[in-house]
Structure formats: structure tokens, C-alpha cells
Design a protein around this motif. Structure first.
Motif, PDB file in Angstrom:
ATOM      1  N   ALA A  69      -0.346 -18.836   1.824  1.00 26.98           N
ATOM      2  CA  ALA A  69       0.258 -18.294   0.596  1.00 26.98           C
ATOM      3  C   ALA A  69       0.663 -16.838   0.804  1.00 26.98           C
ATOM      4  O   ALA A  69       1.734 -16.410   0.349  1.00 26.98           O
ATOM      5  N   SER A 120       3.771 -16.968   3.007  1.00 32.34           N
ATOM      6  CA  SER A 120       4.904 -17.511   2.245  1.00 32.34           C
ATOM      7  C   SER A 120       5.476 -16.502   1.254  1.00 32.34           C
ATOM      8  O   SER A 120       6.691 -16.407   1.071  1.00 32.34           O
ATOM      9  N   SER A 121       4.595 -15.716   0.634  1.00 31.84           N
ATOM     10  CA  SER A 121       5.033 -14.741  -0.369  1.00 31.84           C
ATOM     11  C   SER A 121       5.542 -13.440   0.239  1.00 31.84           C
ATOM     12  O   SER A 121       6.077 -12.592  -0.465  1.00 31.84           O
TER      13      SER A 121
END
Length: 129
Positions: A52, A55-56
Motif C-alpha cells: 500500500a 502503491s500510494s
């Protein structure tokens, strides 16, 4: 060198390449569903949390290199320990690490997948005296 050891080296190289690609799908293909990253700062961190962050755009890598020092291959479990250096960013700040890294791999359907990565900072030896 056994075929298994060579396949493990190739899996390790693919994992490093995936990490510097910052491509979550490529990274996911190199790890088990329950992969964990163990860091000195936070202890165990789940794959979901690491992926995460990547991805961010909170976490990313520019470079990642490892010099293998120890490799052991069992039937369906293996590990690679070595000295690694990487550069990247975390929360927009540059990061750079020099660390001892142990990657534990599990053979799943004939392929080596990383199940756990453990990081330990590498320190320069203190002068005697």
C-alpha cells in the motif's frame, strides 16, 4: 552450484528488480501472500502495508543491490543472507540503507517465493582499543 541454488539466485534477482520497479504487481509475483518485512524500526510489517505504501507513492526505491554471503536450500524452504544497499524515498524524504538482509523463500508450485525479509543495519566496525 545446484539447479535449486541457481533458481533461488534468479528469484532473488527478480525480487530486487521488482522492488526498484515500484510495480506492486511485479513485487506481488515474487512474494507469498503472507510475506512479512521485519525492520529494526517497526518490527514485522505486513505485505499489505508495504505494498500500500509503494502503491500510494509513500515508499519507493531507485536502487537495490545485494552481495550474497550465505545461501542454504532445503526441499521447499531456503534462505539467502547478504549485505545490501538501497536508495529511494519515504514520505518524500530520501532514504539510503546499508544493511544485512535475510530473505526466506518457500517453494510454491515449483517457484521460489519470498516469505519473509529481515533487515539489520550494517555498522562499520569500531576501532580496537
Amino acid at each position: 552450484m545446484t539447479d535449486d541454488a541457481q533458481l533461488l539466485r534468479e528469484a532473488e534477482e527478480a525480487f530486487n528488480d521488482a522492488m526498484i520497479s515500484n510495480d506492486v504487481a511485479r513485487i506481488r509475483a515474487c512474494i507469498t501472500e503472507d510475506w512479512m518485512l521485519v525492520t529494526p524500526e517497526r518490527g514485522p510489517i505486513s505485505a499489505e502495508a508495504v505494498l500500500a505504501a509503494i502503491s500510494s507513492g509513500v515508499l519507493g526505491h531507485y536502487t537495490m543491490a545485494k552481495q550474497e554471503r550465505l545461501i542454504r536450500v532445503g526441499k521447499d524452504l531456503a534462505y539467502v543472507t547478504g549485505r545490501g544497499q538501497n536508495t529511494g524515498w519515504f514520505r518524500s524524504d530520501p532514504i539510503e540503507a546499508d544493511e544485512w538482509i535475510t530473505d526466506i523463500y518457500r517453494r510454491i508450485e515449483g517457484e521460489w517465493r519470498c516469505e519473509l525479509t529481515h533487515l539489520t543495519p550494517a555498522y562499520a566496525p569500531r576501532p580496537a582499543g
